[in-house]
Enzyme design. Structure first.
Site, PDB file in Angstrom:
ATOM      1  N   PHE A  31      13.037  -9.589  79.907  1.00  0.00           N
ATOM      2  CA  PHE A  31      12.879  -9.711  78.449  1.00  0.00           C
ATOM      3  C   PHE A  31      11.656 -10.771  78.208  1.00  0.00           C
ATOM      4  O   PHE A  31      10.875 -10.399  77.251  1.00  0.00           O
ATOM      5  CB  PHE A  31      14.095 -10.170  78.267  1.00  0.00           C
ATOM      6  CG  PHE A  31      14.445 -10.960  76.818  1.00  0.00           C
ATOM      7  CD1 PHE A  31      14.074  -9.980  75.526  1.00  0.00           C
ATOM      8  CD2 PHE A  31      15.008 -12.069  76.524  1.00  0.00           C
ATOM      9  CE1 PHE A  31      14.147 -10.642  74.338  1.00  0.00           C
ATOM     10  CE2 PHE A  31      15.186 -12.623  75.323  1.00  0.00           C
ATOM     11  CZ  PHE A  31      14.559 -12.187  74.169  1.00  0.00           C
ATOM     12  N   ASP A  52       6.790  -8.790  89.585  1.00  0.00           N
ATOM     13  CA  ASP A  52       8.403  -8.220  89.258  1.00  0.00           C
ATOM     14  C   ASP A  52       8.838  -6.842  90.545  1.00  0.00           C
ATOM     15  O   ASP A  52       8.101  -6.429  90.768  1.00  0.00           O
ATOM     16  CB  ASP A  52       8.524  -8.008  87.907  1.00  0.00           C
ATOM     17  CG  ASP A  52      10.122  -8.080  87.384  1.00  0.00           C
ATOM     18  OD1 ASP A  52      10.944  -7.498  88.101  1.00  0.00           O
ATOM     19  OD2 ASP A  52      10.158  -8.870  86.378  1.00  0.00           O
ATOM     20  N   TYR A 114      27.710 -14.620  87.029  1.00  0.00           N
ATOM     21  CA  TYR A 114      27.843 -15.854  87.818  1.00  0.00           C
ATOM     22  C   TYR A 114      29.112 -15.992  88.401  1.00  0.00           C
ATOM     23  O   TYR A 114      29.278 -16.487  89.627  1.00  0.00           O
ATOM     24  CB  TYR A 114      27.943 -16.997  86.595  1.00  0.00           C
ATOM     25  CG  TYR A 114      26.722 -16.852  85.762  1.00  0.00           C
ATOM     26  CD1 TYR A 114      25.380 -16.095  86.157  1.00  0.00           C
ATOM     27  CD2 TYR A 114      26.631 -17.587  84.529  1.00  0.00           C
ATOM     28  CE1 TYR A 114      24.444 -16.085  85.292  1.00  0.00           C
ATOM     29  CE2 TYR A 114      25.543 -17.614  83.647  1.00  0.00           C
ATOM     30  CZ  TYR A 114      24.548 -16.972  83.970  1.00  0.00           C
ATOM     31  OH  TYR A 114      23.409 -16.813  83.128  1.00  0.00           O
ATOM     32  N   ARG A 191      31.553 -19.526  87.207  1.00  0.00           N
ATOM     33  CA  ARG A 191      30.927 -19.450  86.160  1.00  0.00           C
ATOM     34  C   ARG A 191      29.767 -20.530  86.191  1.00  0.00           C
ATOM     35  O   ARG A 191      28.539 -20.154  85.796  1.00  0.00           O
ATOM     36  CB  ARG A 191      31.640 -19.811  84.662  1.00  0.00           C
ATOM     37  CG  ARG A 191      30.809 -20.267  83.399  1.00  0.00           C
ATOM     38  CD  ARG A 191      29.813 -19.201  83.127  1.00  0.00           C
ATOM     39  NE  ARG A 191      28.816 -19.685  82.196  1.00  0.00           N
ATOM     40  CZ  ARG A 191      28.716 -19.210  80.890  1.00  0.00           C
ATOM     41  NH1 ARG A 191      29.643 -18.326  80.527  1.00  0.00           N
ATOM     42  NH2 ARG A 191      27.599 -19.413  80.104  1.00  0.00           N
ATOM     43  N   TYR A 194      25.510 -20.611  88.260  1.00  0.00           N
ATOM     44  CA  TYR A 194      24.224 -20.642  87.935  1.00  0.00           C
ATOM     45  C   TYR A 194      23.608 -21.827  87.232  1.00  0.00           C
ATOM     46  O   TYR A 194      22.516 -22.437  87.525  1.00  0.00           O
ATOM     47  CB  TYR A 194      24.292 -19.723  86.783  1.00  0.00           C
ATOM     48  CG  TYR A 194      22.854 -19.302  85.762  1.00  0.00           C
ATOM     49  CD1 TYR A 194      21.963 -18.615  85.977  1.00  0.00           C
ATOM     50  CD2 TYR A 194      23.134 -19.668  84.410  1.00  0.00           C
ATOM     51  CE1 TYR A 194      20.968 -18.475  85.195  1.00  0.00           C
ATOM     52  CE2 TYR A 194      22.033 -19.593  83.404  1.00  0.00           C
ATOM     53  CZ  TYR A 194      21.007 -19.074  83.830  1.00  0.00           C
ATOM     54  OH  TYR A 194      19.996 -18.888  83.191  1.00  0.00           O
ATOM     55  N   TRP A 224      17.646 -17.430  73.441  1.00  0.00           N
ATOM     56  CA  TRP A 224      16.493 -16.533  72.700  1.00  0.00           C
ATOM     57  C   TRP A 224      17.004 -14.955  72.781  1.00  0.00           C
ATOM     58  O   TRP A 224      17.523 -14.614  73.791  1.00  0.00           O
ATOM     59  CB  TRP A 224      15.310 -16.620  73.726  1.00  0.00           C
ATOM     60  CG  TRP A 224      14.707 -17.927  73.948  1.00  0.00           C
ATOM     61  CD1 TRP A 224      15.470 -19.027  73.803  1.00  0.00           C
ATOM     62  CD2 TRP A 224      13.537 -18.389  74.888  1.00  0.00           C
ATOM     63  NE1 TRP A 224      14.576 -20.367  74.293  1.00  0.00           N
ATOM     64  CE2 TRP A 224      13.486 -19.591  74.818  1.00  0.00           C
ATOM     65  CE3 TRP A 224      12.592 -17.554  75.383  1.00  0.00           C
ATOM     66  CZ2 TRP A 224      12.190 -20.544  75.587  1.00  0.00           C
ATOM     67  CZ3 TRP A 224      11.551 -18.123  75.988  1.00  0.00           C
ATOM     68  CH2 TRP A 224      10.972 -19.568  76.063  1.00  0.00           C
ATOM     69  N   ARG A 269      27.043 -21.042  69.576  1.00  0.00           N
ATOM     70  CA  ARG A 269      25.599 -21.015  70.156  1.00  0.00           C
ATOM     71  C   ARG A 269      24.477 -21.245  69.075  1.00  0.00           C
ATOM     72  O   ARG A 269      24.981 -20.935  67.831  1.00  0.00           O
ATOM     73  CB  ARG A 269      25.212 -19.477  70.678  1.00  0.00           C
ATOM     74  CG  ARG A 269      26.236 -19.160  71.737  1.00  0.00           C
ATOM     75  CD  ARG A 269      25.923 -20.036  73.271  1.00  0.00           C
ATOM     76  NE  ARG A 269      26.593 -19.364  74.324  1.00  0.00           N
ATOM     77  CZ  ARG A 269      27.743 -20.104  74.585  1.00  0.00           C
ATOM     78  NH1 ARG A 269      28.334 -21.081  74.124  1.00  0.00           N
ATOM     79  NH2 ARG A 269      28.450 -19.630  75.870  1.00  0.00           N
ATOM     80  N   TYR A 340      35.686 -10.799  81.936  1.00  0.00           N
ATOM     81  CA  TYR A 340      34.713 -11.096  82.860  1.00  0.00           C
ATOM     82  C   TYR A 340      35.229 -11.544  84.288  1.00  0.00           C
ATOM     83  O   TYR A 340      34.611 -11.591  85.453  1.00  0.00           O
ATOM     84  CB  TYR A 340      34.295 -12.762  82.480  1.00  0.00           C
ATOM     85  CG  TYR A 340      33.248 -12.901  81.459  1.00  0.00           C
ATOM     86  CD1 TYR A 340      31.756 -12.292  81.560  1.00  0.00           C
ATOM     87  CD2 TYR A 340      33.422 -13.393  80.322  1.00  0.00           C
ATOM     88  CE1 TYR A 340      30.882 -12.328  80.447  1.00  0.00           C
ATOM     89  CE2 TYR A 340      32.519 -13.459  79.170  1.00  0.00           C
ATOM     90  CZ  TYR A 340      31.442 -12.863  79.396  1.00  0.00           C
ATOM     91  OH  TYR A 340      30.450 -13.121  78.296  1.00  0.00           O
ATOM     92  N   TYR A 344      35.779 -17.372  85.350  1.00  0.00           N
ATOM     93  CA  TYR A 344      34.859 -17.525  84.129  1.00  0.00           C
ATOM     94  C   TYR A 344      35.306 -18.843  83.330  1.00  0.00           C
ATOM     95  O   TYR A 344      36.537 -19.301  83.336  1.00  0.00           O
ATOM     96  CB  TYR A 344      35.085 -16.410  83.067  1.00  0.00           C
ATOM     97  CG  TYR A 344      34.187 -16.475  81.913  1.00  0.00           C
ATOM     98  CD1 TYR A 344      32.673 -16.130  82.012  1.00  0.00           C
ATOM     99  CD2 TYR A 344      34.665 -16.884  80.646  1.00  0.00           C
ATOM    100  CE1 TYR A 344      31.995 -16.531  80.973  1.00  0.00           C
ATOM    101  CE2 TYR A 344      33.810 -17.009  79.479  1.00  0.00           C
ATOM    102  CZ  TYR A 344      32.390 -16.782  79.794  1.00  0.00           C
ATOM    103  OH  TYR A 344      31.442 -16.519  78.437  1.00  0.00           O
TER     104      TYR A 344
END
Ligand code: NAD
Ligand code: UDP
Length: 399
Positions: A31, A52, A114, A191, A194, A224, A269, A340, A344
């Site tokens: 992305f 990639d 994760y 979780r 990561y 983003w 967020r 999840y 989580y």
């Protein structure tokens, strides 16, 4: 000729001419990488060695030999794709040696992985990044490494009672690169695998800078979002896959299903438009004297929303861009365990402090939450609505 003149006129923030450089971009097919490649091809004279395992999101930029376009692009040989897995490929060091700058974007970075694939997550975000750091350090090459805002974990304020007055004090929730602690949950809360792996690679890069003089910049993206983020399950990704929230909600809207609010959607967020964020990365690339040795938050503190509010705004924007009325019941609550699985946990709130990026690079985001969702959902509708319609029609047609 015209592009040579344009590149000669380009100056950095200190008024010095910007020299054309070769950039080894690892994770260029994702992305962020796809938007960064577009920007570098359209507005700069730099060459990109795009590394990639996938190239679908940049195939419109690649030469006819690699992509599917029949005609040559104006940027010709300035972008070359190298399909390789950095886990095990001896060509990586050669590509880093050929470049002036390495940008590492490669990662497993979808929260659904994760806690369900913690080993892959830790290997991808720490172990696989080790040779990249080593090759840059040993060959005296500059490195821009993509970390995450998730290294901050939970806010200090989240440990206070809900109505405690200190929760309103910025130092209890605004996240500062050089002052905020990193607060993760217990080891069973996988979780945090990561965030922990990203934190460790940040510490390693910082130590390489301090002890061996590695020229580095660390980027901490704060949510983003924009076109080409992740995948739509069952269309250009696995049916059972769980992407990040933008693609989950887009998928629900496209299929006219209620949006799922994990644990009531109370987490907060801040969302920044990908095109604003890419401006910040370009400033880092072209102003090494100002960016080296820095850790930068890159986000938009003005675009804060709870996940529930995000769902409400996306529902309104999608009704506008698609011309379809919203569902009568647009959202449903779901527990994090159900959505999840075990292990989580969540970041409660993420507001970036912007002092350092403002001072060093003079960067500020511009796009409001409504506007960035408007352009992103217009893209999602144009790209996926017909494919979803056909996939939904299939079982009916065959029966
Ligand atoms: P993405 O998943 O779209 O892109 C990552 C790319 O890396 C993918 O194309 C993937 O194929 C590639 N890759 C992964 N492992 C690889 C390997 N072993 N060899 C070669 N290529 C490999 O993710 P993105 O959103 O573009 O994120 C890029 C970086 O920014 C990541 O490091 C991520 O942790 C960080 N980040 C992004 C956000 C965000 O808001 N998008 C937030 C926080 C952090
Ligand atoms: N989320 C949600 N519904 C979804 C997908 C995500 O409520 O369908 C929530 C998730 O629990 C988290 C927030 O949205 O609180 C953002 O999730 P995302 O996957 O984008 O990544 P994060 O910001 O946590 O890194």
């Amino acid at each position: 000729m015209a592009s040579a003149m344009a590149s000669a006129a380009r100056l950095d923030l200190d008024g010095k001419p910007i020299e054309a450089m070769t950039i080894c971009m690892i994770g260029a097919g994702g992305f962020i990488g796809s938007h960064l490649c577009e920007k570098l091809m359209a507005e700069t004279p730099h060459t990109v060695l795009a590394v990639d395992v996938y190239s679908d999101k940049i195939k419109h930029l690649l030469d006819p030999a690699e992509g599917q376009e029949a005609s040559r692009h104006p940027w010709g040989g300035r972008i070359q794709f190298h399909r390789l897995n950095i886990k095990h490929d001896s060509r990586l060091e050669g590509l880093i040696k050929m470049s002036d700058l390495t940008i590492n974007l490669a990662a497993i970075c979808t929260p659904a992985d994760y806690n369900t694939r913690p080993l892959d997550t830790i290997y991808s975000n720490f172990i696989d990044a080790l040779p990249v750091v080593r090759y840059c350090s040993e060959n005296s090459k500059r490195l821009i490494h993509f970390s995450t805002c998730e290294v901050y974990g939970k806010t200090i304020g989240s440990f206070l009672p809900k109505d405690h007055p200190l929760r309103k004090e910025p130092e209890f929730f605004v996240l500062k690169e050089d002052a905020s602690p990193c607060i993760f949950g217990s080891i069973e809360k996988q979780r945090w695998s990561y965030a922990c792996a990203k934190q460790l690679i940040e510490r390693l890069i910082y130590a390489e800078g301090a002890e061996n003089g590695l020229e580095f910049t660390i980027v901490r993206p704060f949510n983003w979002i924009g076109p080409r983020m992740d995948f739509i399950p069952g269309i250009d990704g696995p049916s059972e896959g769980v992407p990040r929230v933008l693609a989950c909600f887009s998928n629900n809207l496209l299929r006219r299903e209620p949006l799922k609010l994990v644990d009531g959607g109370q987490s907060q967020r801040t969302f920044v438009y990908i095109k604003d964020a890419i401006e910040a990365v370009l400033l880092m690339i072209e102003n090494p004297a100002r960016a080296n040795g820095q850790i930068f938050n890159v986000g938009n503190p003005n675009n804060e929303a709870t996940v529930k509010q995000l769902a409400e705004i996306m529902t309104q924007v999608y009704a506008k861009v698609s011309g379809e009325p919203p569902l009568e019941v647009p959202t449903i609550d779901v527990s994090s365990k159900e959505f999840y699985g075990e292990g989580y946990d969540d970041s409660d709130r993420r507001i970036p402090d912007m002092t350092i990026i403002n001072k060093q690079l003079g960067w500020n985001p511009k796009t409001s939450l409504w506007d960035l969702l408007d352009s992103t959902l217009t893209y999602q509708h144009k790209t996926y609505a017909e494919a979803i319609r056909r996939s939904l029609a299939k079982p009916a047609a065959s029966s």
